[in-house]
Design an enzyme around this catalytic site. Structure first.
Site, PDB file in Angstrom:
ATOM      1  N   ARG A   8       1.160  -4.943  -6.315  1.00 51.90           N
ATOM      2  CA  ARG A   8       1.248  -6.221  -5.593  1.00 51.90           C
ATOM      3  C   ARG A   8       1.514  -7.310  -6.632  1.00 51.90           C
ATOM      4  NH1 ARG A   8      -2.434  -3.593  -1.848  1.00 51.90           N
ATOM      5  NH2 ARG A   8      -1.340  -3.550   0.141  1.00 51.90           N
ATOM      6  N   GLY A  13      -6.458   0.974   9.017  1.00 48.44           N
ATOM      7  CA  GLY A  13      -5.555   0.385  10.001  1.00 48.44           C
ATOM      8  C   GLY A  13      -5.311  -1.093   9.750  1.00 48.44           C
ATOM      9  N   ARG A  26      13.696  10.146  -1.783  1.00 43.72           N
ATOM     10  CA  ARG A  26      14.644  11.269  -1.925  1.00 43.72           C
ATOM     11  C   ARG A  26      15.858  11.072  -1.016  1.00 43.72           C
ATOM     12  NH1 ARG A  26      15.407  15.814   1.191  1.00 43.72           N
ATOM     13  NH2 ARG A  26      16.101  17.707   0.125  1.00 43.72           N
ATOM     14  N   ARG A  55      -5.139   7.932   2.817  1.00 41.30           N
ATOM     15  CA  ARG A  55      -3.828   7.552   2.281  1.00 41.30           C
ATOM     16  C   ARG A  55      -3.126   8.685   1.554  1.00 41.30           C
ATOM     17  NH1 ARG A  55      -3.067   1.690   0.048  1.00 41.30           N
ATOM     18  NH2 ARG A  55      -4.165   0.523   1.639  1.00 41.30           N
ATOM     19  N   GLY A  73       0.832  -1.223   0.000  1.00 39.80           N
ATOM     20  CA  GLY A  73       0.000   0.000   0.000  1.00 39.80           C
ATOM     21  C   GLY A  73       0.856   1.258   0.000  1.00 39.80           C
ATOM     22  N   GLY A  81       5.573  -2.879   3.650  1.00 41.83           N
ATOM     23  CA  GLY A  81       5.222  -3.549   4.902  1.00 41.83           C
ATOM     24  C   GLY A  81       5.800  -4.942   4.981  1.00 41.83           C
ATOM     25  N   ASP A 103      -0.911   2.285   8.320  1.00 42.63           N
ATOM     26  CA  ASP A 103      -1.536   1.433   9.340  1.00 42.63           C
ATOM     27  C   ASP A 103      -0.735   1.306  10.641  1.00 42.63           C
ATOM     28  OD1 ASP A 103      -3.609   0.924   7.554  1.00 42.63           O
ATOM     29  OD2 ASP A 103      -2.567  -0.788   6.684  1.00 42.63           O
TER      30      ASP A 103
HETATM   31  P1  ADP Z   1       2.899  -4.993   2.409  1.00 40.80           P
HETATM   32  O1  ADP Z   1       4.319  -4.900   2.011  1.00 40.80           O
HETATM   33  O2  ADP Z   1       2.250  -3.659   2.600  1.00 40.80           O
HETATM   34  O3  ADP Z   1       2.691  -5.958   3.562  1.00 40.80           O
HETATM   35  P2  ADP Z   1       1.853  -7.051   0.628  1.00 40.80           P
HETATM   36  O4  ADP Z   1       1.614  -8.028   1.716  1.00 40.80           O
HETATM   37  O5  ADP Z   1       0.838  -6.916  -0.443  1.00 40.80           O
HETATM   38  O6  ADP Z   1       2.080  -5.566   1.162  1.00 40.80           O
HETATM   39  O7  ADP Z   1       3.258  -7.449  -0.021  1.00 40.80           O
HETATM   40  C1  ADP Z   1       3.811  -6.678  -1.054  1.00 40.80           C
HETATM   41  C2  ADP Z   1       4.451  -7.594  -2.081  1.00 40.80           C
HETATM   42  O8  ADP Z   1       5.564  -8.290  -1.488  1.00 40.80           O
HETATM   43  C3  ADP Z   1       3.569  -8.721  -2.610  1.00 40.80           C
HETATM   44  O9  ADP Z   1       2.680  -8.298  -3.632  1.00 40.80           O
HETATM   45  C4  ADP Z   1       4.612  -9.663  -3.159  1.00 40.80           C
HETATM   46  O10 ADP Z   1       5.091  -9.197  -4.417  1.00 40.80           O
HETATM   47  C5  ADP Z   1       5.736  -9.546  -2.137  1.00 40.80           C
HETATM   48  N1  ADP Z   1       5.682 -10.635  -1.153  1.00 40.80           N
HETATM   49  C6  ADP Z   1       4.810 -10.791  -0.130  1.00 40.80           C
HETATM   50  N2  ADP Z   1       5.036 -11.933   0.555  1.00 40.80           N
HETATM   51  C7  ADP Z   1       6.074 -12.531  -0.046  1.00 40.80           C
HETATM   52  C8  ADP Z   1       6.808 -13.754   0.179  1.00 40.80           C
HETATM   53  N3  ADP Z   1       6.486 -14.590   1.167  1.00 40.80           N
HETATM   54  N4  ADP Z   1       7.831 -14.048  -0.643  1.00 40.80           N
HETATM   55  C9  ADP Z   1       8.160 -13.217  -1.655  1.00 40.80           C
HETATM   56  N5  ADP Z   1       7.526 -12.053  -1.926  1.00 40.80           N
HETATM   57  C10 ADP Z   1       6.498 -11.704  -1.143  1.00 40.80           C
END
Ligand code: ADP
Length: 320
Positions: free
Chosen positions: A73, A171, A22, A254, A12, A103, A128
């Site tokens: 994602r 959140g 930057r 956001r 997100g 995240g 969040d």
């Molecule tokens: P956030 O980083 O905000 O938690 P997501 O959970 O959507 O958001 O994760 C962001 C991206 O990180 C995912 O779309 C995927 O490309 C990658 N990712 C998430 N989990 C894994 C994993 N276990 N192994 C490899 N890449 C991952």
């Protein structure tokens, strides 16, 4: 010693991500490193949408919300074959290190890349505030201020009409945004994943506020994904003396120009990430604990205990 660093934003978006981009860019350039921006997170990495950044590439973005690199994602990134394509793109450009801003999921992707020989540092970027090993994430403070602006306005109108405003805030599964917004707006009630939700209890508390304390209005701040706030507002209208009105703040939370706090946080985090990489540290995420910059191995971050907000919940209750 690394020679060049790539930057990406993933998951997100959050205000302050640009300030982090930057800071990483300029700190890396100051250390004699080449810098590359990777578009749309791991998606752009796999597709090779990577371009070199100069000092001026990140001019005039410190005050802008969102992320100039875009975010996406890519669930397929869990697949080794897909990650190998990404690593090949990095090797083509001679990129030996990455700073990823996002995240938990983003950190998992970075850990997997680290295991394939790419040095990685993670920066916490989300409104969040649901990332371990840091008191605050980039974007949380801006979102909090956006929420407060709305609640302050709702209070004006709800006070005029003997209303109860139910305000649903974001959140994900973390109640920090609702809790902080509740305290800072003087809300009568705060409902989060941590407090749990019991409709009867909420109704009884509102009845008590109406009858015993003669409140002209009430603000209830509630985290998303807990209950249908429209139905709750209808119920309040039916069974309490207040007219219930629900407001779902949604994606406005956001956006917006990052606050000074978020710009400072992002700038300190970005600079620190480059320092870590230059000291040959990888697979760590950056955070701030009691106003000190810290770095924690990704593996520990995934199991980090959730901080207790008991004292803050008690404070909200005492002063409501
Ligand atoms: P956030 O980083 O905000 O938690 P997501 O959970 O959507 O958001 O994760 C962001 C991206 O990180 C995912 O779309 C995927 O490309 C990658 N990712 C998430 N989990 C894994 C994993 N276990 N192994 C490899 N890449 C991952």
């Amino acid at each position: 010693m690394i020679k060049s660093v790539g930057i990406l934003t993933s998951g997100g978006d959050a205000p302050g991500m640009n300030a982090a981009i930057r800071a990483v860019t300029r700190a890396a350039l100051s250390n004699g490193l080449k810098v590359f921006g990777i578009m749309d997170g791991y998606q752009g990495l796999v597709e090779g949408r990577i371009s070199e950044l100069q000092r001026n590439s990140v001019s005039d973005i410190i005050m802008r919300g969102g992320t100039i690199l875009g975010t996406a994602r890519l669930p397929e990134f869990k697949d080794l074959k897909v990650r190998e394509q990404g690593v090949a793109k990095l090797q083509e450009k001679g990129i030996d290190a990455l700073v990823v801003i996002g995240g938990d999921g983003t950190y998992r992707g970075a850990l997997a890349l680290h295991e394939m020989g790419i040095k990685c540092i993670g920066l916490p970027g989300t409104i969040d505030n649901d990332i371990a090993c840091t008191d605050f994430t980039i974007g949380f403070d801006t979102a909090l201020n956006t929420v407060l602006e709305s609640i302050d306005k709702l209070r004006d109108t709800s006070a005029s009409h003997h209303r109860c405003s139910i305000v649903e805030v974001m959140g994900n599964h973390c109640g920090d945004l609702a809790l902080y917004a509740g305290i800072c707006s003087g809300a009568e009630l705060v409902i989060t994943p941590e407090t749990g939700y019991d409709e009867l209890e909420v109704i009884e508390k509102l009845k008590a506020l109406d009858a015993a304390k003669k409140r002209r209005h009430a603000i209830v701040v509630i985290s998303e994904k807990i209950t249908d706030v429209d139905l709750l507002a209808q119920k309040i209208s039916k069974v309490t003396g207040f007219a219930g009105r629900s407001t779902v703040l949604g994606h406005v939370q956001r956006g917006g120009s990052p606050t000074g706090f978020d710009r400072m946080l992002a700038t300190r985090f970005g600079d620190f990430a480059v320092e870590l990489l230059c000291n040959d540290i990888s697979a760590h995420c950056v955070g701030i604990l009691e106003n000190k910059l810290v770095s924690t191995p990704f593996e520990e971050a995934f199991d980090f205990p959730t901080p207790s907000r008991k004292k803050l919940f008690a404070l909200q209750g005492r002063l409501a």
